[in-house]
Write an enzyme that holds these catalytic residues in place. Structure first.
Site, short mmCIF file in Angstrom:
data_model
loop_
_atom_site.label_atom_id
_atom_site.label_comp_id
_atom_site.label_asym_id
_atom_site.label_seq_id
_atom_site.Cartn_x
_atom_site.Cartn_y
_atom_site.Cartn_z
N GLU A 1 -30.29 -41.09 14.64
CA GLU A 1 -31.09 -39.91 14.25
C GLU A 1 -31.28 -39.84 12.73
OE1 GLU A 1 -30.04 -36.22 16.04
OE2 GLU A 1 -30.03 -37.04 18.07
N GLY A 2 -31.58 -40.97 12.14
CA GLY A 2 -31.79 -41.05 10.70
C GLY A 2 -30.53 -41.54 10.02
#
Length: 821
Positions: free
Chosen positions: A514-515
């Site tokens: 998620e990043g």
């Protein structure tokens, strides 16, 4: 000296009242008049009068809009147009996704503390609390992490069935579609409790409720899509996954090479169906190997112009690439011809279902696009908005759950485990990591709660959710490392009794997904925050792009006033330490003052960096990362103060408050000093530093005395210890891997007085036996201790021995559950 005193008064007035440029110029003009008069009265200096008249003319002209626009704003527009970095379509969509919230207040240099303090925190409904106390508690009790991670390399069938039956996959799905319709707080609480029990189970539950088909359908799906899929997703009849990342597109997800071509083909016996032919390669897709429903992101092209004239397709075409429609998101059953799915990755011995998938010449009709044809080309904004919300809930909750579990049980271990006849938690070398665990857990929980409160109130703060994911997963990394250092051999020896090893292995997973944290810190938090949260920069960029001179003039000179105000405030606060600011309560006010000072300095330095670096700031990633650290620590400290006040300011929690606030403020200060040393035009930057910190570095990290106070909280039962770990799955069952440590902790506390008496007897030479258990029997036989005391000592010793026990295996057991080649 009079003019110097008056200058500081003028600076204070401009900064404290936050005057705009017009009013600020008149204040400075008044100061110049007084200086000129003062100088002429004492020396009849015509030079001072000349300086005053010149500056007064300049200040007057600045306040004439038509003059200003012609001679100042128009050249500025040309300069901005030539130097502003080009913002790509995906970057613009990322900027447009979500909104700003408390991050904008911190960027302002003058946060509205009353707004934050009066914000009503989220509360669980009766149904949500009942779910946590019932199905979630039951699911936690069903989880045997050694069985999951070593023997089965998957969740047991009964666990999968229970998750589906109790609608864990439908927490965010509205009740009208058969889901639970939970708030962000409830979603967070569920993931937090599960994560302290099994990372695999927590990830399995959180992914369908985060970025995935469910959330995308709720926000963008057509009525027909919602009616069909959401009830199936809620009860697990369909298992979803979302495919975004591929071999050539990881952190740079906007550059996905997967292609969809608009075409016509036969579909389900119908000829000439308008649709899309897809080819893709994805990897790292959680739930992919068992998914029945695949969410897919791809680049869409229309080379034959089949969408021309379609009024539903509202996408601005690039003249240089007219075939390109944009990133698009589709929902595809995994049994569709051409899809290859089912293989698994093995992410560091945490066997949640994760794997690659491929598609070759897969044809889908247009009504499989999430939202239908109206959402063609709008997939990136859809993803950014959903990712921004999801990463503010799931991974922060997982990180906080792990932190709570380790803070409680590793603290208990440090009380039970003895070396040199003393609990190891009383050694200063152990106190330091133990205090770090407690203090960070406190601020992580505070930040988690504040963020889900914002989400529950309809906010979509993309910058805050990004920094929260980055900060909390990094702090989880530090906490698990600290726990491993404290527990030593019992932490590194894997087996059924180890409650820390798999979490330690899973750290890089949370850091990456998620990043990736490196990307989030160095590019997103400040890179996007500086544009999104700054009160004037985005307006200036838009006015320049639209060639709107009047709008640019208004924004530009408001911006100049903003800089003057923050410069004045920074100088004033450097001299006064913001002592005249009065937010908060007597227990928290000093920290609010310090945050106000840091916020003013942060806003000023941000503008200095933007002015001197312009578009190059985007490429100065280390500098951007330091700005991100300042903003992140200010947010965490803000959340901590609110958390303490919302809990009624319990006096026993003050050591945690002091530790969290002092550590975050010191970290923000150190990052700010590093920024000074790396800004362009070093003499000016150093001058700014001298003005902002005239008396040196004001904020120290937690003292040894405070570290001792915080560490002590982990070693004794108390309401503070219970509040700190509230919401985690807790057990004192001697048969449970973590519960046995808590059980030993309670037995140790119960036997504390008997232990003191027993040690004194041994010290006095009244006990001649060699072993601990023999000495207990000897003391009882000689009536030196009572039978009850002897039983307490023996029970405590047995519990301690069990708590520090590690697993061992014979060859057959060692190989059981090993991966097959």
């Amino acid at each position: 000296m009079l003019w110097i005193i008056l200058l500081f008064i003028a600076i204070g007035v401009i900064g404290y009242l936050r005057l705009n440029l017009n009013n600020a110029t008149w204040v400075l003009g008044g100061w110049l008049v007084i200086v000129a008069l003062s100088g002429s009265l004492h020396s009849n200096s015509w030079f001072l009068w000349l300086v005053w008249l010149t500056l007064l003319v300049i200040l007057t002209l600045i306040n004439l809009p038509h003059f200003r626009q012609k001679f100042l704003s128009k050249p500025a527009m040309k300069l901005l147009a030539a130097n502003l970095p080009k913002i790509s379509r995906t970057e613009q969509e990322a900027l447009d996704g979500g909104n700003v919230w408390w991050d904008a207040q911190l960027f302002s240099g003058k946060p509205d503390w009353d707004h934050l303090r009066e914000l009503s925190g989220s509360r669980l409904s009766e149904a949500e609390q009942a779910f946590l106390d019932g199905p979630v508690e039951q699911l936690c009790a069903m989880l045997d992490d050694w069985q999951i991670t070593h023997e089965l390399q998957d969740l047991p069938t009964k666990v999968w069935d229970y998750i589906k039956e109790q609608r864990f996959f439908g927490m965010i799905i509205p009740s009208e579609y058969g889901g639970l319709g939970f708030s962000a707080l409830a979603h967070s609480q569920v993931v937090m409790k599960l994560s302290g029990r099994s990372i695999t189970a927590a990830v399995t539950v959180m992914v369908p409720n985060s970025l995935g088909p469910g959330e995308l359908l709720i926000k963008y799906g057509t009525r027909q899509q919602k009616d069909f899929y959401l009830p199936r997703l809620a009860v697990g009849k369909d298992v979803p996954c979302f495919a975004l990342t591929g071999p050539e597109a990881g952190s740079d997800a906007g550059s996905i090479p997967d292609i969809g071509i608009v075409c016509r083909a036969e579909f389900n016996g119908k000829p000439d169906v308008l649709g899309i032919r897809l080819n893709w390669e994805k990897r790292y897709i959680t739930l992919g190997p068992i998914a029945t429903l695949l969410g897919l992101a791809f680049q869409l092209y229309d080379p034959d112009g089949l969408l021309d004239g379609n009024k539903q397709v509202d996408v601005e075409r690039d003249p240089e690439n007219p075939d390109y429609i944009g990133i698009t998101v589709a929902l595809i059953p995994t049994d569709t011809p051409g899809i290859d799915i089912g293989k698994r990755h093995f992410p560091l011995n945490n066997p949640f279902q994760n794997g690659p998938n491929w598609g070759e010449d897969v044809f889908i009709p247009m009504d499989w696009i999430i939202g239908g044809e109206a959402q063609l080309g709008k997939g990136w904004r859809m993803l950014v908005e959903c990712l921004g919300e999801g990463r503010g809930i799931s991974l922060p909750a997982l990180s906080t759950g792990a932190a709570k579990m380790l803070s409680r049980y590793t603290g208990a271990y440090a009380r039970v485990r003895k070396q040199f006849g003393v609990p190891i938690g009383q050694f200063e070398g152990i106190e330091e990591p133990l205090a770090n665990m407690q203090g960070n857990t406190y601020l992580m929980d505070a930040a988690r709660k504040l963020t889900v409160t914002a989400l529950d109130q309809g906010q979509r703060p993309a910058v805050i959710t990004a920094l929260l994911k980055y900060q909390l997963t990094e702090r989880m990394r530090k906490i698990i490392n600290d726990a491993m250092d404290i527990q030593g051999g019992s932490g590194i020896c894997l087996g059924p009794s180890n409650f820390i090893g798999r979490g330690y292995q899973a750290i890089p997973v949370a850091i990456t997904v998620e990043g990736a944290n490196i990307l989030t810190r160095s590019l997103i938090v400040f890179g996007q925050g500086a544009i999104r949260c700054h009160p004037y920069l985005l307006k200036e960029m838009k006015a320049t792009k639209d060639n709107n001179l009047e709008a640019l003039d208004k924004a530009l000179f408001a911006h100049i006033g903003f800089v003057i105000s923050n410069l004045s405030r920074s100088i004033w606060f450097g001299l006064t330490n913001a002592i005249f600011e009065v937010p908060g309560t007597p227990l928290t006010r000093s920290y609010y003052r310090r945050l106000t000072r840091l916020s003013a300095g942060f806003a000023l330095l941000s503008d200095y960096a933007l002015l001197t670096l312009g578009g190059n700031l985007k490429r100065r990633e280390r500098l951007s990362g330091r700005f991100a650290d300042i903003l992140s620590n200010m947010y965490l400290c803000s959340a901590t103060l609110k958390h303490f006040e919302d809990q009624g300011e319990p006096e026993s929690d003050l050591p945690l408050l002091h530790y969290a606030c002092q550590q975050t403020m010191h970290d923000a200060q150190q990052a700010m000093l590093a920024v000074f040393y790396n800004l362009p035009f070093s003499p000016i930057a150093k001058t700014l530093r001298a003005l902002m910190f005239p008396f040196g570095k004001p904020y120290a990290p937690p003292s040894d005395k405070l570290i001792h106070q915080v560490a002590k909280l982990a070693l004794e039962p108390s309401s503070t210890r219970d509040r700190l770990t509230e919401g985690a799955y807790l057990s004192d069952d001697p048969a449970d891997p973590a519960g046995r440590v808590e059980y030993a902790f309670k037995q140790t506390i119960a036997a504390e007085q008997a232990e003191k008496k027993f040690k004194q007897l041994h010290k006095q030479g009244k006990l001649k036996s060699r072993t601990h258990t023999e000495r207990i029997k000897e003391a009882m036989q000689n009536s030196l201790i009572s039978k009850e005391e002897g039983e307490q000592l023996y029970t405590s010793w047995l519990a301690m021995r069990d708590a520090i026990r590690v697993d061992s295996f014979n060859e057959e057991e060692f190989m059981r559950g090993g991966l097959k080649k």
